[in-house]
Design a protein around this motif. Structure first.
Motif, short mmCIF file in Angstrom:
data_model
loop_
_atom_site.label_atom_id
_atom_site.label_comp_id
_atom_site.label_asym_id
_atom_site.label_seq_id
_atom_site.Cartn_x
_atom_site.Cartn_y
_atom_site.Cartn_z
N LEU A 78 29.64 -9.15 11.07
CA LEU A 78 31.05 -8.76 11.03
C LEU A 78 32.00 -9.92 11.30
O LEU A 78 33.10 -9.98 10.76
CB LEU A 78 31.31 -7.65 12.05
CG LEU A 78 30.68 -6.32 11.66
CD1 LEU A 78 30.73 -5.35 12.81
CD2 LEU A 78 31.40 -5.74 10.46
N PHE A 124 25.28 -4.31 6.44
CA PHE A 124 24.39 -4.01 7.56
C PHE A 124 22.93 -3.93 7.12
O PHE A 124 22.03 -4.32 7.84
CB PHE A 124 24.80 -2.70 8.24
CG PHE A 124 26.09 -2.80 9.01
CD1 PHE A 124 27.11 -1.89 8.80
CD2 PHE A 124 26.29 -3.81 9.93
CE1 PHE A 124 28.30 -1.99 9.50
CE2 PHE A 124 27.47 -3.91 10.64
CZ PHE A 124 28.49 -2.99 10.42
N LEU A 155 37.50 -12.58 5.07
CA LEU A 155 38.64 -11.75 4.69
C LEU A 155 39.94 -12.43 5.08
O LEU A 155 40.91 -12.43 4.33
CB LEU A 155 38.55 -10.38 5.37
CG LEU A 155 37.53 -9.40 4.79
CD1 LEU A 155 37.43 -8.16 5.66
CD2 LEU A 155 37.91 -9.01 3.37
N ALA A 156 39.94 -13.03 6.28
CA ALA A 156 41.15 -13.72 6.73
C ALA A 156 41.54 -14.81 5.74
O ALA A 156 42.70 -14.95 5.36
CB ALA A 156 40.93 -14.32 8.12
N LEU A 170 32.46 -11.74 8.19
CA LEU A 170 33.29 -10.91 7.32
C LEU A 170 34.75 -11.08 7.66
O LEU A 170 35.60 -11.29 6.79
CB LEU A 170 32.89 -9.43 7.43
CG LEU A 170 33.73 -8.46 6.63
CD1 LEU A 170 33.52 -8.69 5.14
CD2 LEU A 170 33.39 -7.02 6.98
N ALA A 171 35.07 -11.01 8.95
CA ALA A 171 36.46 -11.16 9.37
C ALA A 171 37.00 -12.52 8.96
O ALA A 171 38.13 -12.64 8.49
CB ALA A 171 36.58 -10.97 10.88
N PHE A 191 37.96 -3.34 -2.41
CA PHE A 191 37.93 -3.82 -1.05
C PHE A 191 36.47 -3.93 -0.66
O PHE A 191 35.85 -2.97 -0.23
CB PHE A 191 38.68 -2.88 -0.10
CG PHE A 191 38.94 -3.49 1.25
CD1 PHE A 191 38.10 -3.26 2.32
CD2 PHE A 191 40.01 -4.35 1.42
CE1 PHE A 191 38.33 -3.84 3.55
CE2 PHE A 191 40.26 -4.94 2.66
CZ PHE A 191 39.42 -4.68 3.72
N LEU A 239 30.12 -2.04 3.08
CA LEU A 239 29.86 -2.28 4.49
C LEU A 239 28.41 -1.91 4.82
O LEU A 239 27.72 -2.66 5.52
CB LEU A 239 30.81 -1.42 5.33
CG LEU A 239 30.98 -1.83 6.78
CD1 LEU A 239 31.61 -3.20 6.86
CD2 LEU A 239 31.86 -0.81 7.51
#
Lengths: 304, 423, 257
Positions: B338, B232, B345-346, B341-342, B150, B228
């Motif tokens: 982020l 950053f 991932l989606a 990233l979302a 992940f 993660l």
């Protein structure tokens, strides 16, 4: 030296937010083996609920009730309401995915968080709300170090909450069930305690705690923002993992550590380096101690 | 009734659909304005009329009619009516080497894309960004799907590639205020662009070692945090490097990422990754994911496999980043946070894990849906998350997971006799 | 003749606990040897120590004269030491054919470049692998399942696939970890035949852990009995069967199948 103590107070205050929020993450992570990426946004929702309750109670009762009574009322009512938000997230988002791969549950949480953020923007608009002060701010000066009663309140309340949670988990029946589940997921239902009770309970407690952190945050930094959950939330999440799976004390400790790093780094480096240094330290810690501070050496395989 | 409809259409080979598409694009090119005029549409609908339908509901019938006349009917009619001819062609191509048939189909598909997009700059942008999204999604699928980790570091890899390639093009081929005079002849730029992108990918791959090496000792959850943290760190590092623009970013990259360039890179990406994942070396990713001790005992070098997965996935993310920077001709660190990233991932989880098909579907769906819902502004970020949650509940691995791309199968003729010939 | 596999005085501690004490094993080409013992005796640990999952605290391990102690499992496997698993370590999302193909990993030399671009060398080797895999599937009577997901197969067929997979690594010595776990009497007889067939056709030496006495007696020429990490008896099947210490260790737990 004064400068050091000044920053110490600030670090304790800042770390308190991380600590209280990361406890919620750590609980869900420990008991249910779940990343709840919506937790930061639950914190945000809790804060806004607190804002609403506070505004309401202040207009109704501030004339004839002392500030601290209203404060306690706000905290209690908000915790109560926020716990429903937590239960809602569990029932709608995570329960249907209980048998599914954990990555899918993580994505679902992420999406729920986004819906909360966008929902907030849609319902409340772009206007920035300001959290009303519930305690009259009083400044103290002890030996050259300035701090306010609000700062002290934040630190004290956070410690009380953590102590309360610790007692609950160690001493109560439900707490015992939660601890049992973190060791062996399957054993607890076999002993007659339904996951469908433990899971929402865990979420409810986490949400309640996060909402109090929100109220406290609102006292120190009154300007609210639908995206406030993201920054704090993700860092608290990192703190929870740093603390180790199944260790709530570890999560709290890591939260304070993070607060310290973020407050003390700007003493030495330019403030824009704050995130960079903080995350690099975390990266190094996790590379050499993958389990986190107090984590159980559990083979956490993310199975597809 | 519906079954009969699909059965009638099942005899159309891919080549037939391509011909239909070509017809549709021609109709739009020559008659688009005319048809729009008679349907009371202000202009040729840019994105199948979705934007119009959302902004002016009264025009919904017109927009639908446009789609029917220009796209749906021509494609269906031409596809079905000329199926016998196209089946013959497909049968001919089947006998030829696979690469020949593939190239022909690809070129034809590109032609359609080029003509369709040529009508409007906005379409070009959408197509380019969608193709870049496909590269991104497939590359993340390597790490999250095939290798089963992940990883949250993909925007970081993208950023590394975007900045590395932008720095190179601005430094070497452009006279700009950031780096001054071009060091090489600007005319060389378009020719050396592939090299620049490749270097961008390499930088990203090297960066991925920071995440890959811890992955040897940890799995799942802790690796997620490390990745993660990486995200950053990259973002913060860029923000602090004034020499590459800091928080303000870099702009005025030369316009090297043209439609054919992006298309070729996308096709290359799909081809290479397809080769890899169908080979034994590619299957090793699955073996390590599903049972590492067994993989070890079956002679698989698990460390090398994990490292390959990360570096390979990161490489393509870097390439995608480089293309992205040169399509928008602007990069800044806040793009790679982020929210990105979302989004990525989606796309991966929606489309389907461990499947190139799935990634293509996911990338195209979410990208196009995102653009189509743009008039709804905020509601876009209610609808897309909701759709994703629904997919997660009913198909936790995504819409099309664990399904391999079979190019030969896709291009084969579909006469009745063949499909009943027993396979 | 130098032994294929030579284990001398192997001892291993997990922290303060001694899991295996002075284990010795010599396997010559073509031999079939067995290891029995009550649950928790350390049999699988012995396997894991020799195959490189753990590195033994003390002792010498040599495969065909070369030291393998301290090497990584996949290196040892590619040198000729194959194994199967007690719990059928299968890859849930893979089909049967790919399971066998996978085991050819170390025999490939086309490298990443070949894999990315489908070079002639890559295609040639991949075709060879597919060919060889089908041959193995045929040998183990599971060819008909080739394109099916491994999860769809009945248990006995899955076991045979696992055998085929292990044989694809071209082992000189094959470790079998409770190969008949969970099998019906018919499947058990079939398994004995398969192992005999493997032994005969591939000429591979076999070292197996088993609980079922009949199975072990049928196949092995020599058996060691492990109790609490120590070998308490070693010898041909008849001797072991009648050894009072062995019987006591099992406390009458004799599977009469």
């Amino acid at each position: 030296m004064d400068y050091f103590f000044q920053n110490l107070i600030n670090a304790l205050q800042w770390g308190s937010f991380y600590a209280v929020i990361s406890i919620g993450y750590s609980m869900v992570y420990g008991v249910l083996m779940l990343f709840n990426f919506a937790h930061g946004d639950i914190f945000m929702v809790g804060t806004y609920i607190g804002f609403g309750i506070a505004t309401m109670l202040l207009t109704l009762f501030s004339a004839f009730m002392p500030g601290w009574v209203i404060f306690i009322l706000v905290v209690v009512i908000t915790m109560f309401l926020a716990s429903f938000v937590g239960v809602f997230v569990e029932v709608v988002g995570y329960r249907p995915l209980r048998g599914a791969p954990r990555a899918s549950a993580a994505i679902t949480g992420l999406m729920i968080g986004i819906i909360f953020e966008t929902g907030n923007l849609i319902i409340l608009g772009a206007q920035r709300f300001s959290f009303p002060p519930l305690i009259k701010s009083v400044s103290y000066n002890v030996g050259g170090v300035y701090f306010t009663n609000v700062k002290v309140l934040i630190i004290v309340v956070s410690l009380i909450l953590m102590l309360a949670l610790h007692t609950f988990i160690q001493k109560s029946k439900w707490g015992m069930a939660m601890r049992a589940m973190s060791y062996d997921f399957m054993a607890v239902p076999l002993m007659g305690v339904s996951i469908n009770v433990i899971a929402p309970l865990t979420f409810a407690i986490g949400a309640g705690l996060a909402s109090v952190a929100g109220i406290l945050y609102g006292q120190a930094y009154p300007v609210l923002d639908p995206y406030m959950g993201i920054q704090l939330g993700w860092k608290a999440f990192v703190a929870a993992i740093l603390g180790g799976r199944g260790s709530i004390m570890g999560a709290a400790l890591a939260g304070y550590l993070l607060g310290f790093i973020e407050m003390f780094v700007p003493m030495v480096f330019p403030s824009t380096f704050r995130d960079l240094i903080a995350y690099s330290i975390i990266l190094v810690i996790l590379t050499f101690r993958p389990r986190g501070f107090f984590g159980m050496a559990h083979s956490t395989q993310l199975r597809l | 009734m519906i079954k009969k409809f699909f059965r009638i259409l099942s005899v159309v080979p891919l080549a037939g659909w391509l011909l239909g598409g070509f017809t549709a694009v021609l109709i739009e090119y020559y008659l688009g304005d005319l048809i729009s005029y008679y349907l009371y549409l202000p202009k040729v609908p840019v994105l199948f009329g979705t934007l119009i339908m959302l902004k002016e509901p009264l025009l919904i019938p017109s927009a639908l009619a446009y789609n029917l006349i220009v796209y749906i009917l021509p494609i269906l009619l031409v596809g079905r009516l000329l199926a016998p001819v196209m089946n013959g062609l497909a049968a001919l191509l089947e006998k030829r080497p696979l690469w020949l048939a593939t190239i022909i189909h690809l070129v034809a598909f590109y032609g359609i894309l080029h003509m369709w997009a040529g009508i409007n700059d906005y379409r070009v942008l959408v197509v380019k960004l969608t193709m870049i999204a496909i590269i991104l999604t497939i590359s993340l699928n390597i790490i999250n799907g095939y290798q089963g980790e992940f990883s949250c570091s993909h925007p970081g890899f993208m950023a590394l590639g975007a900045y590395a390639s932008s720095t190179l093009t601005l430094l070497l081929f452009a006279n700009d205020k950031m780096f001054g005079e071009a060091l090489l002849n600007p005319a060389l730029g378009p020719w050396l662009f592939p090299v620049v992108l490749f270097i961008g990918g390499l930088v990203a791959a090297l960066g991925s070692l920071i995440v890959a090496i811890p992955s040897f000792r940890t799995r799942g959850d802790y690796l997620a945090i490390i990745s993660l943290a990486f995200l950053f760190i990259v973002k913060s590092a860029i923000e602090n490097l004034e020499i590459i623009g800091g928080p303000r970013g870099m702009s005025s990259q030369p316009n090297y990422a043209t439609l054919p360039v992006v298309f070729i890179w996308m096709s290359l990406c799909i081809w290479i990754i397809h080769n890899f994942t169908t080979s034994v070396m590619g299957k090793a990713l699955n073996a390590v994911r599903d049972n590492e001790p067994a993989a070890n005992s079956m002679t698989v070098n698990t460390r090398k496999t994990k490292m390959t997965a990360f570096m390979f996935g990161a490489f393509w993310a870097g390439v995608a980043g480089g293309l992205f920077a040169h399509v928008l001709r602007y990069v800044n660190p806040s793009t790679f946070g982020l929210q990105k990233l979302a989004e990525i991932l989606a796309m991966v989880y929606f489309g389907g894990l461990n499947s190139i098909y799935g990634s293509i579907v996911g990338a195209v769906s979410i990208s196009v849906l995102g653009e189509a819902l743009r008039p709804l502004q905020l509601f876009k970020w209610i609808i897309i998350p909701l759709i994703l949650i629904l997919v997660m509940i009913f198909r936790p691995h995504g819409l099309i997971s664990f399904t391999e791309l079979n190019v030969k199968e896709v291009m084969r003729p579909r006469n009745k006799e063949r499909s009943e010939g027993g396979e | 003749m130098a032994p294929l596999l030579s284990v001398i005085d192997m001892t291993h501690y997990f922290g303060g606990l001694c899991a295996v004490n002075n284990f010795n094993l010599a396997i010559e080409p073509g031999q079939i040897k067995g290891l029995i013992g009550p649950n928790g005796a350390g049999k699988t640990t012995v396997f894991n120590l020799i195959t490189g999952v753990y590195t033994p605290t003390e002792g010498t391990i040599e495969l065909m004269g070369k030291n393998i102690k301290g090497l990584e499992t996949h290196r040892i496997a590619s040198m000729g030491l194959g194994r199967t698993f007690q719990n059928l370590a299968l890859w849930r999302h893979m089909n049967v054919l790919d399971h066998i193909r996978m085991a050819h990993y170390s025999q490939l030399s086309y490298g990443l470049f070949g894999a990315f671009f489908g070079t002639p060398k890559c295609r040639e080797q991949e075709d060879q692998v597919i060919d060889n895999s089908y041959k193995l599937l045929q040998l183990f009577d599971v060819k008909q399942f080739a394109t099916q997901n491994i999860g769809n197969l009945p248990y006995g067929a899955q076991r045979r696939v696992e055998m085929a997979r292990a044989m694809a690594t071209k082992p000189k010595v094959l470790f079998l970890d409770e190969p008949t776990a969970g099998m019906t009497p018919d499947e058990l007889i079939r398994m004995i035949e398969i192992i005999r067939q493997v032994h005969r056709d591939f000429g591979v030496a076999i070292f197996l852990i088993e609980h079922r006495m009949k199975f072990v007696m049928e196949l092995c020429e020599s058996i060691q009995t492990l109790v609490f990490g120590e070998v308490i008896a070693e010898g041909p099947p008849e001797e072991i069967q009648n050894n009072p210490e062995v019987i006591e260790a099992y406390l009458g737990k004799e599977d009469v199948h």
